[in-house]
Design an enzyme around this catalytic site. Sequence first.
Site, PDB file in Angstrom:
ATOM      1  N   ARG A  88       0.867  -1.177   0.000  1.00 27.57           N
ATOM      2  CA  ARG A  88       0.000   0.000   0.000  1.00 27.57           C
ATOM      3  C   ARG A  88       0.900   1.223   0.000  1.00 27.57           C
ATOM      4  O   ARG A  88       1.465   1.592   1.027  1.00 27.57           O
ATOM      5  CB  ARG A  88      -0.870  -0.026   1.274  1.00 27.57           C
ATOM      6  N   HIS A 108      -3.474   4.630   4.606  1.00 28.68           N
ATOM      7  CA  HIS A 108      -4.655   3.755   4.629  1.00 28.68           C
ATOM      8  C   HIS A 108      -5.831   4.437   3.953  1.00 28.68           C
ATOM      9  O   HIS A 108      -6.537   3.840   3.148  1.00 28.68           O
ATOM     10  CB  HIS A 108      -5.028   3.400   6.072  1.00 28.68           C
ATOM     11  N   TYR A 155       3.566   5.524  11.762  1.00 21.00           N
ATOM     12  CA  TYR A 155       3.900   4.115  11.991  1.00 21.00           C
ATOM     13  C   TYR A 155       4.805   3.469  10.949  1.00 21.00           C
ATOM     14  O   TYR A 155       5.154   2.318  11.060  1.00 21.00           O
ATOM     15  CB  TYR A 155       2.619   3.287  12.141  1.00 21.00           C
TER      16      TYR A 155
HETATM   17  C1  LIG Z   1     -15.043  -5.207  11.269  1.00 21.17           C
HETATM   18  C2  LIG Z   1     -14.201  -3.993  11.073  1.00 21.17           C
HETATM   19  N1  LIG Z   1     -13.333  -3.633  12.011  1.00 21.17           N
HETATM   20  C3  LIG Z   1     -12.587  -2.530  11.865  1.00 21.17           C
HETATM   21  C4  LIG Z   1     -12.686  -1.757  10.759  1.00 21.17           C
HETATM   22  C5  LIG Z   1     -11.831  -0.498  10.601  1.00 21.17           C
HETATM   23  N2  LIG Z   1     -10.862  -0.702   9.510  1.00 21.17           N
HETATM   24  C6  LIG Z   1     -11.119  -0.306   8.268  1.00 21.17           C
HETATM   25  S1  LIG Z   1      -9.951  -0.822   7.177  1.00 21.17           S
HETATM   26  C7  LIG Z   1      -9.055  -1.565   8.402  1.00 21.17           C
HETATM   27  C8  LIG Z   1      -7.792  -2.282   8.047  1.00 21.17           C
HETATM   28  C9  LIG Z   1      -8.020  -3.318   7.005  1.00 21.17           C
HETATM   29  O1  LIG Z   1      -6.810  -3.888   6.638  1.00 21.17           O
HETATM   30  P1  LIG Z   1      -6.707  -4.917   5.438  1.00 21.17           P
HETATM   31  O2  LIG Z   1      -7.738  -5.982   5.609  1.00 21.17           O
HETATM   32  O3  LIG Z   1      -5.318  -5.352   5.335  1.00 21.17           O
HETATM   33  O4  LIG Z   1      -7.158  -4.110   4.152  1.00 21.17           O
HETATM   34  P2  LIG Z   1      -6.452  -2.798   3.534  1.00 21.17           P
HETATM   35  O5  LIG Z   1      -7.104  -1.631   4.196  1.00 21.17           O
HETATM   36  O6  LIG Z   1      -4.994  -2.896   3.784  1.00 21.17           O
HETATM   37  O7  LIG Z   1      -6.784  -2.836   2.085  1.00 21.17           O
HETATM   38  C10 LIG Z   1      -9.686  -1.395   9.640  1.00 21.17           C
HETATM   39  C11 LIG Z   1      -9.175  -1.893  10.907  1.00 21.17           C
HETATM   40  C12 LIG Z   1     -13.621  -2.163   9.798  1.00 21.17           C
HETATM   41  N3  LIG Z   1     -13.830  -1.467   8.670  1.00 21.17           N
HETATM   42  N4  LIG Z   1     -14.354  -3.282   9.969  1.00 21.17           N
END
Ligand SMILES: Cc1ncc(C[n+]2csc(CCOP(=O)(O)OP(=O)(O)O)c2C)c(N)n1
Lengths: 361, 361, 324, 324
Positions: A256, A260, A269
Amino acid sequence: MIRTKPDDALQILAPDGTVVDPQARQALDLGDEDLRAMYRAMLVTRAVDLEATALQRQGELAVYPPVLGQEAAQIGSAYALGEEDFVFPSYREVGVAVVRGIDLVEYMHFHRGTRHGGIADPLGSHFAEISVPVSSQVLHAVGWALGARLDGKNACAVVYFGDGATSQGDFHEGCNFAGVLRCPVVFFCQNNQWAISVPVQKQTAAPIWKKAEAYGFPGVRVDGNDVLAVYKVSREAVARAREERVPTLIEAVTYRMGPHSTADDASRYRSREDVDSWQAFDPLERFRRLLESEGLLDPGFLNRAEADAGAEAAKVRAGIQGAQPRPLEGFFDHTFSEMPDFLARQREEVVRLTTEEGEGA
Amino acid sequence: MIRTKPDDALQILAPDGTVVDPQARQALDLGDEDLRAMYRAMLVTRAVDLEATALQRQGELAVYPPVLGQEAAQIGSAYALGEEDFVFPSYREVGVAVVRGIDLVEYMHFHRGTRHGGIADPLGSHFAEISVPVSSQVLHAVGWALGARLDGKNACAVVYFGDGATSQGDFHEGCNFAGVLRCPVVFFCQNNQWAISVPVQKQTAAPIWKKAEAYGFPGVRVDGNDVLAVYKVSREAVARAREERVPTLIEAVTYRMGPHSTADDASRYRSREDVDSWQAFDPLERFRRLLESEGLLDPGFLNRAEADAGAEAAKVRAGIQGAQPRPLEGFFDHTFSEMPDFLARQREEVVRLTTEEGEGA
Amino acid sequence: MPEVTMVQALNEALRFAMGEDDRVLVLGEDVGKLGGVFRITDRIQAEFGEARVFDTPLAESAIAGVSLGLAMAGWRPVAEMQFDAFSYPALDQVISHVAKYRFRSVGAVDVPVVIRIPCGGGIGAAEHHSESPEAYYVHTSGLKVAIPSTPLDAFNLLVRSIRDPDPVIFLEPKSRYWSKESGELSPDGLPFGRARTVREGSHATLVAWGGMVARCLQAANAAAEDGVEVEVLDLRTLVPLDIEGLANAARKTGRIVVVHEAPMTAGFGAEVVARIVEDAFEYLEAPVLRVTGYDIPYPPAKVEEHYLPSVDRILIALEKVLSF
Amino acid sequence: MPEVTMVQALNEALRFAMGEDDRVLVLGEDVGKLGGVFRITDRIQAEFGEARVFDTPLAESAIAGVSLGLAMAGWRPVAEMQFDAFSYPALDQVISHVAKYRFRSVGAVDVPVVIRIPCGGGIGAAEHHSESPEAYYVHTSGLKVAIPSTPLDAFNLLVRSIRDPDPVIFLEPKSRYWSKESGELSPDGLPFGRARTVREGSHATLVAWGGMVARCLQAANAAAEDGVEVEVLDLRTLVPLDIEGLANAARKTGRIVVVHEAPMTAGFGAEVVARIVEDAFEYLEAPVLRVTGYDIPYPPAKVEEHYLPSVDRILIALEKVLSF
Ligand SMILES: Cc1ncc(C[n+]2csc(CCOP(=O)(O)OP(=O)(O)O)c2C)c(N)n1
Ligand SMILES: Cc1ncc(C[n+]2csc(CCOP(=O)(O)OP(=O)(O)O)c2C)c(N)n1
Ligand SMILES: [Mg+2]
Ligand SMILES: [Mg+2]
């Protein structure tokens, strides 16, 4: 940390664009036009993605999660799908949307805060609503795939999610269902190394592709910045799903490059150097070099493709800038198939109040 | 279907009690008294279990889930634990309770419907409350283990659950947490082939022990009706947890000889023959033959052990028969650490009404 | 003490609690280096170390269940759910175990678990980021539920929640995160179950909590311009609820409107109405009315202002109870 | 037609629905060969085949989420949760997706998903097997919630739920599973949102649903012995709610008691009180009272009779509203 190739990962193109697996390269069922179309889709994705980030900075979008750096993973996998296959995205799949011809203005309405879901015609376009609760869409994909199998369709579901998503119960329950109920589904994980601020090393103690072992179907790791390798494993997974009703877990190792989301401050971080070290693996550059070496990048095409990308971005900007949501009462109409009385009462209040407000103004 | 040994399973004793792995047999850190104590615990478990089923038939228990056939899995694993280790049971762990010296009358109060949880002093006895929501206890075990690690304790948590439980999100989330946060925990799965009416083949498409691959820690399959083999793998897992903070997933292959619970009619989904074919693998019989061949079953011990088993069962019967619950207001006292006013008001009503009722009667 | 925002007050509360009791832990998604998406745990990990403040894998059911296990091992976990709707995957663990474990163990096990949940709308957030889930928690016996509306209350209530041997669902109204207040951040032993009279008034009473307290105050001030004196009551904790305070409100003004963001049907407002009706019916001069979110899923951010109770809607309801 | 139990009526309803529409599927834990732990799906798999009636792995979140996916593929899944408390692991999928998908897709996706949940106490069951979770579902916008109290209503409401293009949480009061009724099992198009007057009366009204309707009838009969005529209203569906029926009750008797098994605080009874207060305050002769389960977790079976609303408790409440 990525070297020239992630451990155990399938690769066709080295980061510098040279072919490391000529046999696999030759075996691909991709003609020149396909390769050009894929490159064009990557350019469009990059342009639209950067435009969306800019739109957010200008206040036109509320928040936006950039796909920057993950274009090969998305375009390679989406290009492997047929019309009948059904995509279940998370919130970071604008590249997949580009390949599937999704209305990108409607898509950006999600990020503008003017509509939920972002997909105007999910059943018609075979592209589900944007899903924010991490991993929740995995189950919908499995259900759809099961339904397709029951109908005897020659189609599969492809569900996109991140490295962090693999920690959720829904990921596990979905994979297990799919394995035992033989659902034609491809689990496509973009391991972009981060779940917001949490590195994948703190997310799980096992390589993601190996998690397929737990469900009795194949798992494969691919260099997610190599569009051809991603295409190859996706194509195989789609065939396996459609023909054998055997799911596949694909781990596409990527990075990425952006925060985020536009609301995130990644400097808290991770270091600039870490990010920069991945510049050398840029998926567009890698693919461009291949196309160049194969003589496919005539200036005519390149100009057209770049112009198209710019035009798409401009279209998104024009469509989303200042765009208004439907009025609140419009949302009432889609809570149930028919409006129950108690809700009609509330809707009337909304209409009355907003009309008065409008008149007062 | 079990042959003389489940595929890939570790075994020390063949079903007929002969030692198939003499080296492993020799290496066990079990003296004669240990072996006798284990056998005694198996007898006690069998007796208490049968008594509980009888008590249910007589209306003394509301419902009871027999452990019949799974005694080796429970006694072998529980015997591998130290005092400081903490057990997190499901609802079918009476054998573990026997080894841990849990008050069995209190335990049966759970099944009588006179108290929840069933464990009088979970923190003192290091044995958590009976947990009915399938897999939910996995997370508590991981949390306790994490806490123990933070305290630098030389102790681990052991969580018991079934084959069906591995399908739940909580199982997955717990294993993943434990792997990445290095929690000293042993995941002990009794694969008794059934989750009520659903055979394990319909539960998951992968061997359960292999699911450990998904979490980066070892998984092992053991013949769950071989008490020595179960002891051996449990002992190793406990050491690995305590010393290396590496979890282990143990799959103990066994068979649920009885119905799911006394409320279940297993004839609706499995044949008498299937069940009978497992008679040859009875864990008590197998272990008895070994002890006999090693000359440990002198009549004095055997009589005493059998008498003890009968006495334990009788004690359970005497303690539970006609046993009354605490009055409802007693439960109010344990909803919060202190009684809030609104609850005190409700409690008063209960006392008033039940007193009147008592007087009216 | 200079002004603090609610974010800072919560951060200070965590610091304070971790300082006074070394059994307090902080866990959740992104609570470490990042300091949480709202920075509530900013610099806490640097101060108290990675053992006591740690990022978890992305799994809310585990966060809740593991917290219970930690409590059984003698720790006092303070878990963060990243947003309201992401507390839903933890509902099973919260309902079946966190809320019940003391009861299930007939008092043998304390459950000093705090689950912090940023909640509510009004900040222009994306889908699933603006929910008001209090009714789910309030209806679950065994949980305490706190929801501050000001920075100082946030500090006091959080410190107290962490000290509590019972599980506390600690709801943080996101729309108030950046509101400011000045005052001393020393825990004054604010007990649960005592509502706060934010504004005195004799004609009618507005009852609210969290994000809607400020909105009610605006409405009361607007009403005052027309000579109507409206009392505003901030419940502060929903369990235990200040039943006495509600009955007093009925006695004092007899005209009550309860305001919340969550949908109306079976929202906590219904409980407030029912309590007042039960305990103080004879003092009511008018029906107790509710001004709430509508009975549809939370809509996209760009229309949320029409969804959330507005000053106008509150004034209309006040007018109704005043003219009844 | 001879007498049928509610179990048989539900079984017939599934048969009927599967017969009239071959897109209807039945899925859940143990719904196949076993026919479900309550035999609601008895012999359904044998009749309709393993493709349309199938056992799932033991995972409720998946059962709900997969059902939504099946609906997107054009199927009409009827999912069984084995017991009330085991519907909690599915809450996230139900709240965030099943309830919202039509809304999220701005009307593009129908969600004809029925989730059947045996609920309530009174049958001497173990921990976690006697909960009344209706308030959680009712408060979730986008869901319809039905809860029959008799075999014929069970048949009609289930057939209708399966035909509905919206998600329906179908609550089955276990304590009424073996109750009997005779009548024709042909779907009479019973619409949602119409309460049923189970018994006429002019002095006071009891409002209930599911398992408590029969209890209210007992209480009404007992009251009749003292010359008090109590009307009993069975809500049948909680969403949509028969608001008109409630207001009429207020107009007719002005004295209302609502009865439910779930804990009092923020239970659906509060909503009933609040609705009546809003719509018919001027007709109330007395506070609307609630007789409910207490605000503690559901206790062990052997004391449940003191936990659940008893005839005595209902009579006491009636006396209060009558003598107000
Ligand atoms: C059930 C849930 N918990 C927390 C969140 C908050 N949140 C949004 S994206 C994220 C990280 C997701 O990481 P990843 O699965 O690696 O996907 P990326 O964002 O890197 O594409 C979090 C913790 C959420 N959307 N849904
Ligand atoms: C979350 C949840 N869903 C459903 C149930 C109902 N139920 C009780 S035991 C059981 C089967 C469990 O099978 P398994 O995990 O193999 O354990 P076993 O009973 O065989 O020991 C089911 C479905 C439950 N207790 N909890
Ligand atoms: Mg990621
Ligand atoms: Mg089993």
